[in-house]
Motif scaffolding. Structure first.
Motif, PDB file in Angstrom:
ATOM      1  N   ASP A 216       0.907  13.156  -0.367  1.00 35.48           N
ATOM      2  CA  ASP A 216       0.758  13.628  -1.745  1.00 35.48           C
ATOM      3  C   ASP A 216      -0.032  12.615  -2.575  1.00 35.48           C
ATOM      4  OD1 ASP A 216       0.939  14.923  -4.163  1.00 35.48           O
ATOM      5  OD2 ASP A 216       3.115  14.704  -4.392  1.00 35.48           O
ATOM      6  N   SER A 217      -1.330  12.555  -2.333  1.00 40.29           N
ATOM      7  CA  SER A 217      -2.178  11.623  -3.081  1.00 40.29           C
ATOM      8  C   SER A 217      -2.262  12.008  -4.554  1.00 40.29           C
ATOM      9  CB  SER A 217      -3.581  11.573  -2.462  1.00 40.29           C
ATOM     10  OG  SER A 217      -3.567  10.910  -1.209  1.00 40.29           O
ATOM     11  N   LEU A 218      -2.323  13.306  -4.841  1.00 38.91           N
ATOM     12  CA  LEU A 218      -2.400  13.759  -6.226  1.00 38.91           C
ATOM     13  C   LEU A 218      -1.134  13.387  -6.985  1.00 38.91           C
ATOM     14  CD1 LEU A 218      -3.705  15.281  -8.562  1.00 38.91           C
ATOM     15  CD2 LEU A 218      -2.800  17.418  -7.588  1.00 38.91           C
ATOM     16  N   GLY A 219       0.024  13.671  -6.406  1.00 36.49           N
ATOM     17  CA  GLY A 219       1.285  13.332  -7.060  1.00 36.49           C
ATOM     18  C   GLY A 219       1.437  11.842  -7.263  1.00 36.49           C
ATOM     19  N   THR A 220       0.969  11.067  -6.295  1.00 32.76           N
ATOM     20  CA  THR A 220       1.032   9.611  -6.405  1.00 32.76           C
ATOM     21  C   THR A 220       0.196   9.121  -7.574  1.00 32.76           C
ATOM     22  OG1 THR A 220       1.427   9.301  -4.035  1.00 32.76           O
ATOM     23  CG2 THR A 220       0.448   7.458  -5.237  1.00 32.76           C
ATOM     24  N   LEU A 221      -1.041   9.606  -7.665  1.00 36.54           N
ATOM     25  CA  LEU A 221      -1.938   9.143  -8.723  1.00 36.54           C
ATOM     26  C   LEU A 221      -1.410   9.532 -10.106  1.00 36.54           C
ATOM     27  CD1 LEU A 221      -4.473   7.472  -8.414  1.00 36.54           C
ATOM     28  CD2 LEU A 221      -5.838   9.553  -8.612  1.00 36.54           C
ATOM     29  N   ARG A 222      -0.918  10.742 -10.230  1.00 35.19           N
ATOM     30  CA  ARG A 222      -0.380  11.181 -11.518  1.00 35.19           C
ATOM     31  C   ARG A 222       0.839  10.347 -11.920  1.00 35.19           C
ATOM     32  NH1 ARG A 222      -0.719  17.753 -10.503  1.00 35.19           N
ATOM     33  NH2 ARG A 222      -2.780  18.077 -11.455  1.00 35.19           N
ATOM     34  N   TYR A 223       1.697  10.066 -10.966  1.00 39.17           N
ATOM     35  CA  TYR A 223       2.901   9.294 -11.242  1.00 39.17           C
ATOM     36  C   TYR A 223       2.560   7.861 -11.647  1.00 39.17           C
ATOM     37  CZ  TYR A 223       7.571   7.289 -10.446  1.00 39.17           C
ATOM     38  OH  TYR A 223       8.775   6.653 -10.576  1.00 39.17           O
ATOM     39  N   LEU A 224       1.635   7.235 -10.936  1.00 39.30           N
ATOM     40  CA  LEU A 224       1.245   5.878 -11.260  1.00 39.30           C
ATOM     41  C   LEU A 224       0.543   5.812 -12.619  1.00 39.30           C
ATOM     42  CD1 LEU A 224      -0.045   4.657  -7.784  1.00 39.30           C
ATOM     43  CD2 LEU A 224       2.038   3.926  -8.951  1.00 39.30           C
ATOM     44  N   LYS A 225      -0.267   6.793 -12.900  1.00 40.34           N
ATOM     45  CA  LYS A 225      -0.957   6.832 -14.191  1.00 40.34           C
ATOM     46  C   LYS A 225       0.055   6.901 -15.331  1.00 40.34           C
ATOM     47  CE  LYS A 225      -4.439   9.510 -16.754  1.00 40.34           C
ATOM     48  NZ  LYS A 225      -3.561  10.033 -17.831  1.00 40.34           N
ATOM     49  N   GLN A 226       1.079   7.705 -15.162  1.00 40.85           N
ATOM     50  CA  GLN A 226       2.102   7.810 -16.194  1.00 40.85           C
ATOM     51  C   GLN A 226       2.857   6.501 -16.361  1.00 40.85           C
ATOM     52  OE1 GLN A 226       2.876  10.390 -18.441  1.00 40.85           O
ATOM     53  NE2 GLN A 226       4.013   8.640 -19.274  1.00 40.85           N
ATOM     54  N   LEU A 227       3.212   5.860 -15.253  1.00 45.37           N
ATOM     55  CA  LEU A 227       3.902   4.573 -15.326  1.00 45.37           C
ATOM     56  C   LEU A 227       3.031   3.516 -16.014  1.00 45.37           C
ATOM     57  CD1 LEU A 227       5.589   4.243 -11.795  1.00 45.37           C
ATOM     58  CD2 LEU A 227       6.710   4.774 -13.977  1.00 45.37           C
ATOM     59  N   GLN A 228       1.732   3.555 -15.732  1.00 44.31           N
ATOM     60  CA  GLN A 228       0.835   2.576 -16.342  1.00 44.31           C
ATOM     61  C   GLN A 228       0.703   2.831 -17.844  1.00 44.31           C
ATOM     62  OE1 GLN A 228      -2.624   2.720 -17.529  1.00 44.31           O
ATOM     63  NE2 GLN A 228      -2.610   0.488 -17.823  1.00 44.31           N
TER      64      GLN A 228
ATOM     65  N   ASP B  37      -8.403  12.018   5.715  1.00 47.00           N
ATOM     66  CA  ASP B  37      -8.282  11.938   4.264  1.00 47.00           C
ATOM     67  C   ASP B  37      -7.318  12.985   3.716  1.00 47.00           C
ATOM     68  OD1 ASP B  37     -10.056   9.870   4.200  1.00 47.00           O
ATOM     69  OD2 ASP B  37     -11.749  11.030   3.415  1.00 47.00           O
ATOM     70  N   THR B  38      -6.576  12.598   2.690  1.00 46.66           N
ATOM     71  CA  THR B  38      -5.675  13.539   2.025  1.00 46.66           C
ATOM     72  C   THR B  38      -5.896  13.483   0.514  1.00 46.66           C
ATOM     73  OG1 THR B  38      -3.907  11.880   1.876  1.00 46.66           O
ATOM     74  CG2 THR B  38      -3.915  13.308   3.824  1.00 46.66           C
ATOM     75  N   ILE B  39      -7.156  13.526   0.105  1.00 45.13           N
ATOM     76  CA  ILE B  39      -7.474  13.389  -1.314  1.00 45.13           C
ATOM     77  C   ILE B  39      -8.094  14.656  -1.910  1.00 45.13           C
ATOM     78  CG2 ILE B  39      -7.718  10.877  -1.285  1.00 45.13           C
ATOM     79  CD1 ILE B  39     -10.685  11.213  -0.878  1.00 45.13           C
ATOM     80  N   GLN B  40      -8.183  15.720  -1.107  1.00 44.22           N
ATOM     81  CA  GLN B  40      -8.793  16.949  -1.616  1.00 44.22           C
ATOM     82  C   GLN B  40      -8.021  17.506  -2.805  1.00 44.22           C
ATOM     83  OE1 GLN B  40     -11.800  18.061  -0.551  1.00 44.22           O
ATOM     84  NE2 GLN B  40     -11.690  19.454  -2.318  1.00 44.22           N
ATOM     85  N   SER B  41      -6.695  17.305  -2.793  1.00 45.86           N
ATOM     86  CA  SER B  41      -5.876  17.809  -3.902  1.00 45.86           C
ATOM     87  C   SER B  41      -6.286  17.167  -5.227  1.00 45.86           C
ATOM     88  CB  SER B  41      -4.392  17.557  -3.628  1.00 45.86           C
ATOM     89  OG  SER B  41      -4.146  16.170  -3.426  1.00 45.86           O
ATOM     90  N   ILE B  42      -6.712  15.915  -5.186  1.00 46.24           N
ATOM     91  CA  ILE B  42      -7.192  15.256  -6.405  1.00 46.24           C
ATOM     92  C   ILE B  42      -8.517  15.859  -6.846  1.00 46.24           C
ATOM     93  CG2 ILE B  42      -7.957  13.055  -7.397  1.00 46.24           C
ATOM     94  CD1 ILE B  42      -6.101  11.661  -5.372  1.00 46.24           C
TER      95      ILE B  42
ATOM     96  N   ASP C  49       0.818  -1.211   0.000  1.00 43.26           N
ATOM     97  CA  ASP C  49       0.000   0.000   0.000  1.00 43.26           C
ATOM     98  C   ASP C  49       0.854   1.265   0.000  1.00 43.26           C
ATOM     99  OD1 ASP C  49      -1.375  -2.304   0.851  1.00 43.26           O
ATOM    100  OD2 ASP C  49      -2.905  -1.110   1.837  1.00 43.26           O
ATOM    101  N   VAL C  50       0.651   2.114  -1.003  1.00 43.39           N
ATOM    102  CA  VAL C  50       1.383   3.385  -1.115  1.00 43.39           C
ATOM    103  C   VAL C  50       0.678   4.481  -0.317  1.00 43.39           C
ATOM    104  CG1 VAL C  50       2.233   5.152  -2.694  1.00 43.39           C
ATOM    105  CG2 VAL C  50       2.274   2.740  -3.388  1.00 43.39           C
ATOM    106  N   GLN C  51      -0.623   4.560  -0.449  1.00 43.90           N
ATOM    107  CA  GLN C  51      -1.480   5.503   0.289  1.00 43.90           C
ATOM    108  C   GLN C  51      -1.012   6.958   0.208  1.00 43.90           C
ATOM    109  OE1 GLN C  51      -2.724   2.560   3.887  1.00 43.90           O
ATOM    110  NE2 GLN C  51      -3.828   4.501   3.721  1.00 43.90           N
ATOM    111  N   GLY C  52      -0.670   7.371  -0.990  1.00 45.26           N
ATOM    112  CA  GLY C  52      -0.340   8.774  -1.188  1.00 45.26           C
ATOM    113  C   GLY C  52       1.054   9.173  -0.773  1.00 45.26           C
ATOM    114  N   CYS C  53       1.922   8.216  -0.509  1.00 47.65           N
ATOM    115  CA  CYS C  53       3.302   8.519  -0.099  1.00 47.65           C
ATOM    116  C   CYS C  53       4.177   8.602  -1.345  1.00 47.65           C
ATOM    117  CB  CYS C  53       3.819   7.466   0.862  1.00 47.65           C
ATOM    118  SG  CYS C  53       2.896   7.378   2.413  1.00 47.65           S
ATOM    119  N   ALA C  54       4.021   9.681  -2.103  1.00 47.47           N
ATOM    120  CA  ALA C  54       4.719   9.827  -3.373  1.00 47.47           C
ATOM    121  C   ALA C  54       6.242   9.785  -3.238  1.00 47.47           C
ATOM    122  CB  ALA C  54       4.276  11.115  -4.063  1.00 47.47           C
ATOM    123  N   PRO C  55       6.851  10.439  -2.225  1.00 49.92           N
ATOM    124  CA  PRO C  55       8.315  10.363  -2.112  1.00 49.92           C
ATOM    125  C   PRO C  55       8.823   8.939  -1.937  1.00 49.92           C
ATOM    126  CG  PRO C  55       7.466  12.188  -0.803  1.00 49.92           C
ATOM    127  CD  PRO C  55       6.277  11.390  -1.243  1.00 49.92           C
TER     128      PRO C  55
END
Length: 279
Positions: A42-54, A84-89, A9-15
């Motif tokens: 950093d849930s937003l950064g995590t999602l963007r990074y994973l989307k790019q990798l996918q 919750d830390t998803i407001q940035s998304i 589980d990453v749970q928004g831990c982008a670093p």
């Protein structure tokens, strides 16, 4: 042949996520075991990074309960909770694109010998039925009216599988098993409140992977979701939620595609997030 790694589980831990990916072979394929977002910095950064990798065909991401929570909030069906830390998304200009990408992710993956899943499986399911049940939920999440499913997704009942289940009750049991289960009875009756270790379940309940006569006992299963257990290996079951978001570690383990792991399993870890509210 490229190596394949399962990641907890990453749970928004982008670093931590980016640090771990740098440690893994650039030619490897990565399967993230769900709970991609929430609670971390950093849930937003995590999602963007994973989307790019996918999109670069390097990874696949399973859906976990926190990811479904985000989908439900985005759909206006639930409200954010205190941690919750998803407001940035939700505030992001690419919100719709990210949500669309997320709801097209799988609930479970298998090569016929190995299964990856967020939380677990019910004892009545064999490998084929697990994937077929996962695909039932995936199908409704990818429809235009997916919000109807999200509106009926939550609830603790029914808490036991039956092949005769239909409609939203059937989909709810499948979703709860794949994304929420920790303890159940030997007959597969699920319990959702207990989150502690092996011996902390209610009387009569045991960890899902210790149920006798579990039909997936011959498959090698990698799962996340249960951070209080840490890194777990129980016979052919491996738990990889090592509490990254709670000051633990983010863990990757090489998947043994034959389904027959040796005593030594290649494991790579990086430091997690020092959450201000961790105990």
């Amino acid at each position: 042949m490229s190596k394949i790694y399962a990641i907890g589980d990453v749970q928004g831990c982008a670093p931590s996520l980016k640090s771990l990916v740098k440690k893994l072979p650039s030619t490897s394929k990565l399967i993230f075991l769900g709970d991609l977002v929430n609670r971390g910095p950093d849930s937003l950064g995590t999602l963007r990074y994973l989307k790019q990798l996918q999109e670069d065909k390097r990874i696949e991401c399973l859906l976990g309960n926190h990811d479904l929570h985000l989908l439900a909030i985005d759909a206006g069906l639930r409200k954010s909770k205190g941690l919750d830390t998803i407001q940035s998304i939700l505030d992001a200009p690419d919100r719709a694109e990210l949500i669309d990408w997320l709801r097209h992710r799988p609930m479970a993956l298998s090569n016929g010998k190995v299964l990856t899943v967020h939380a677990g499986v019910l004892p009545q399911w064999d490998l084929q039925q697990t994937i077929e049940c996962a695909q039932e939920v995936e199908k409704v999440l990818r429809k235009k009216n997916y919000r109807d499913f999200l509106a009926n997704m939550y609830g603790n009942t029914p808490n036991k599988w039956s092949n005769s289940l239909k409609g939203y009750e059937r989909l709810r049991v499948i979703t709860n098993a794949l994304t929420r289960i920790r303890f159940c009875t030997p007959a597969g009756m699920m319990e959702f409140e207990s989150k502690e270790g092996f011996e902390k379940g209610p009387e009569g309940y045991i960890p899902w992977f210790k149920t006798p006569k579990r039909k997936t006992c011959d498959a090698l299963i990698y799962f996340g979701h249960w951070s209080t257990l840490g890194l777990v290996r129980h016979e052919n079951v491996i738990g990889l939620d090592t509490g990254c978001v709670w000051g633990g570690k983010l863990t990757a383990m090489k998947i043994v595609e034959s389904g027959k792991p040796s005593d030594k399993l290649e494991t790579i870890q990086v430091a997690g997030y020092d959450h201000p509210l961790r105990m």
